[in-house]
Enzyme design. Structure first.
Site, mmCIF file in Angstrom:
data_model
loop_
_atom_site.group_PDB
_atom_site.id
_atom_site.type_symbol
_atom_site.label_atom_id
_atom_site.label_comp_id
_atom_site.label_asym_id
_atom_site.label_seq_id
_atom_site.Cartn_x
_atom_site.Cartn_y
_atom_site.Cartn_z
ATOM 1 N N ASP A 1 0.805 -1.224 0.000
ATOM 2 C CA ASP A 1 0.000 0.000 0.000
ATOM 3 C C ASP A 1 0.837 1.273 0.000
ATOM 4 O OD1 ASP A 1 -2.307 -1.658 0.275
ATOM 5 O OD2 ASP A 1 -1.908 -1.761 2.428
ATOM 6 N N GLN B 1 2.377 -6.094 -3.141
ATOM 7 C CA GLN B 1 2.645 -6.091 -1.695
ATOM 8 C C GLN B 1 3.912 -5.264 -1.417
ATOM 9 O OE1 GLN B 1 1.937 -9.585 -3.005
ATOM 10 N NE2 GLN B 1 -0.181 -8.963 -2.780
ATOM 11 N N LYS C 1 2.259 2.238 -4.979
ATOM 12 C CA LYS C 1 2.902 1.725 -6.199
ATOM 13 C C LYS C 1 2.001 1.920 -7.405
ATOM 14 C CE LYS C 1 3.178 -2.426 -4.487
ATOM 15 N NZ LYS C 1 2.752 -2.173 -3.099
ATOM 16 N N GLY D 1 -4.294 -4.765 -4.620
ATOM 17 C CA GLY D 1 -5.384 -3.978 -5.206
ATOM 18 C C GLY D 1 -5.057 -2.509 -5.266
ATOM 19 N N HIS D 2 -5.406 -1.874 -6.360
ATOM 20 C CA HIS D 2 -5.340 -0.416 -6.398
ATOM 21 C C HIS D 2 -6.384 0.139 -7.359
ATOM 22 C CE1 HIS D 2 -2.242 -1.600 -9.389
ATOM 23 N NE2 HIS D 2 -2.760 -0.611 -10.090
HETATM 24 P P1 IMP Z 1 -2.396 -12.802 2.205
HETATM 25 O O1 IMP Z 1 -1.485 -12.281 1.152
HETATM 26 O O2 IMP Z 1 -3.852 -12.608 1.883
HETATM 27 O O3 IMP Z 1 -2.081 -14.206 2.622
HETATM 28 O O4 IMP Z 1 -2.174 -11.904 3.533
HETATM 29 C C1 IMP Z 1 -0.952 -11.967 4.284
HETATM 30 C C2 IMP Z 1 -0.594 -10.584 4.819
HETATM 31 O O5 IMP Z 1 -0.226 -9.749 3.719
HETATM 32 C C3 IMP Z 1 -1.726 -9.862 5.541
HETATM 33 O O6 IMP Z 1 -1.174 -9.074 6.575
HETATM 34 C C4 IMP Z 1 -2.305 -8.960 4.465
HETATM 35 O O7 IMP Z 1 -2.959 -7.848 5.009
HETATM 36 C C5 IMP Z 1 -1.033 -8.572 3.718
HETATM 37 N N1 IMP Z 1 -1.241 -8.196 2.306
HETATM 38 C C6 IMP Z 1 -1.435 -9.007 1.260
HETATM 39 N N2 IMP Z 1 -1.561 -8.311 0.128
HETATM 40 C C7 IMP Z 1 -1.417 -7.021 0.464
HETATM 41 C C8 IMP Z 1 -1.406 -5.801 -0.286
HETATM 42 O O8 IMP Z 1 -1.541 -5.779 -1.525
HETATM 43 N N3 IMP Z 1 -1.216 -4.663 0.443
HETATM 44 C C9 IMP Z 1 -1.015 -4.670 1.786
HETATM 45 N N4 IMP Z 1 -1.006 -5.779 2.506
HETATM 46 C C10 IMP Z 1 -1.206 -6.944 1.863
#
Ligand code: IMP
Length: 432
Positions: A17, A228, A20, A44-45
């Site tokens: 977040d 991420q 990017k 997501g954006h």
């Molecule tokens: P997962 O990727 O859904 O397994 O989540 C694992 C961790 O990564 C959690 O803390 C999510 O909130 C974080 N996370 C996954 N994708 C994103 C993203 O695009 N932005 C911010 N945090 C993310």
């Protein structure tokens, strides 16, 4: 720094977040190829273009520029329903020739049991839950690494798909019933739905690895889109509060099947403060009075695109940045959301953690880390309409220069608002 470089990776330097999406959108205008290497629809954006709002999760947002070719690499995990909805949305809004989206057959598929297990296992963990997005990302990568996953290539062949899916559902049902007391799933209905998805995705399947290799050989402009952030990396992030893929610049090469020498420049994107969604330690997190003085979540636009969760907020952590710059070999920094700090009386920067020489490897150390702060006077003036760096208030420039000094990397771009034009370029990339 060569401004005429032909390949740039955009990578998040914090916990995701970082903004990017905006940097990628700006660079996409002059890129010919845009590729996503890892992760899935956990990312997501939102992009606003020509008055329309587009939400992106897996499709590179550069698809909005009709001259681009966009790629989803073999290192990603694809939830077909979500991807097809994204593609449908683009068509509905009149984005031309969506066939410009190429998907690697090596990508793994997220099935309903992945999502179920993600959600059920988080629930079972209670207070120690990771705080995942619940999209099945972790369980899908688990199957990939356990060598029992199903790839897009497999799904395209009805017979292979049937055999693999039947075996997978049998195994998952044991898990669902025994570990989570959940009724079993029927493989036939999943088979039918996903066979239809396969037919719809088939026209996008292409040898992404080869196409990008050839584009790189021709010296065409390629933008690599990180997802991420560095501290969510499966190996070097704040484990186990991480995502399940390699989110570093190295993950771009691995996830696209492209040699690492094909990445010429890595831009590290960071907010001028810190945020995090989900659980896990965050040494500079704001609480109490400091948090109440910070712009609220709606004013700072700190609510997640994918899950709608409020993000945790903290001061800029230069110690963390030095670590993630090292992990990525980032060449320059893009600083985002400077405008959010406009009204603060004073702003802190964390320069290190007491008694820590290097960034802590364990959660326990990070949980107890005591940040060392220096305090900077705020600029108390709107930066939102500033067009060039020299017109920024003196204290804002001093703050940026201090970040640059502590991180030992030049700043190439500063963002002062979500819109494209609210960008101060210190260095122009992808110039003709
Ligand atoms: P997962 O990727 O859904 O397994 O989540 C694992 C961790 O990564 C959690 O803390 C999510 O909130 C974080 N996370 C996954 N994708 C994103 C993203 O695009 N932005 C911010 N945090 C993310």
């Amino acid at each position: 720094m060569s401004k005429n470089m032909s390949s740039i990776a955009v990578i998040g330097m914090q916990w995701g977040d970082e903004g990017k999406g905006k940097v990628i959108d700006l660079l996409s205008e002059n890129a010919q190829h845009i590729a996503r290497a890892q992760g899935g629809n956990n990312a997501g954006h939102t992009i606003v273009a020509e008055g329309k709002e587009f939400r992106f999760h897996l499709v590179p947002s550069g698809i909005l520029y009709p001259h681009t070719k966009c790629y989803i690499g073999g290192g990603t995990v694809i939830d077909p329903a979500s991807l097809l909805a994204e593609i449908e949305g683009l068509k509905k809004h009149g984005v031309p020739n969506v066939k410009r989206l190429y998907i690697s057959p090596y990508a793994h598929i997220v099935f309903p049991y992945h999502k179920l297990i993600d959600q059920l296992s988080e629930k079972q963990k209670g207070g120690s839950a990771v705080g995942t997005t619940g999209k099945g990302i972790g369980p899908c990568y688990t199957d990939k690494v356990s060598r029992c996953g199903i790839r897009l290539a497999d799904m395209l062949n009805p017979e292979i798909f049937r055999v693999k899916l039947q075996a997978a559902v049998l195994q998952k049902n044991r898990e669902l019933e025994k570990l989570y007391n959940h009724p079993p799933l029927e493989w036939e209905s999943i088979y039918k739905t996903y066979s239809d998805f396969a037919l719809e995705l088939a026209s996008h399947v292409a040898p992404v690895e080869e196409l990008l290799y050839q584009a790189a050989k021709r010296g065409e402009k390629i933008l690599f889109e990180g997802a991420q952030g560095a501290l969510l990396d499966i190996t070097f992030g704040t484990y186990p509060f991480v995502t399940s893929s390699c989110t570093l610049s190295g993950g771009i090469a691995a996830g696209l099947g492209l040699g690492p020498t094909k990445i010429e420049h890595t831009i590290g994107v960071t907010k001028v403060y810190t945020t995090r969604v989900g659980n896990g330690p965050m040494p500079t997190e704001l609480n109490g009075d400091e948090l109440s003085r910070f712009p609220d979540h709606s004013a700072s636009r700190e609510v997640g695109t994918t899950t709608g969760r409020k993000r945790r907020i903290g001061w800029f952590d230069a110690f963390l940045l030095r670590h993630t710059l090292c992990l990525n070999g980032a060449d320059s920094l893009a600083l985002t959301k400077l405008d959010i700090l406009d009204d603060l009386d004073e702003i802190k920067i964390c320069t290190g953690y007491k008694k820590c020489k290097t960034f802590p490897a364990t959660l326990e150390e990070l949980q107890h880390a005591q940040p060392i702060y220096e305090v900077h006077p705020g600029w108390k003036k709107s930066t939102r309409d500033v067009k060039i760096y020299d017109d920024l208030p003196h204290n804002a420039r001093a703050y940026i220069r201090r970040i640059e000094e502590l991180c030992e990397v030049p700043v190439s771009l500063i963002s002062v608002g979500p819109e494209r034009e609210k960008t101060l370029w210190l260095d122009r990339f992808f110039n003709e």
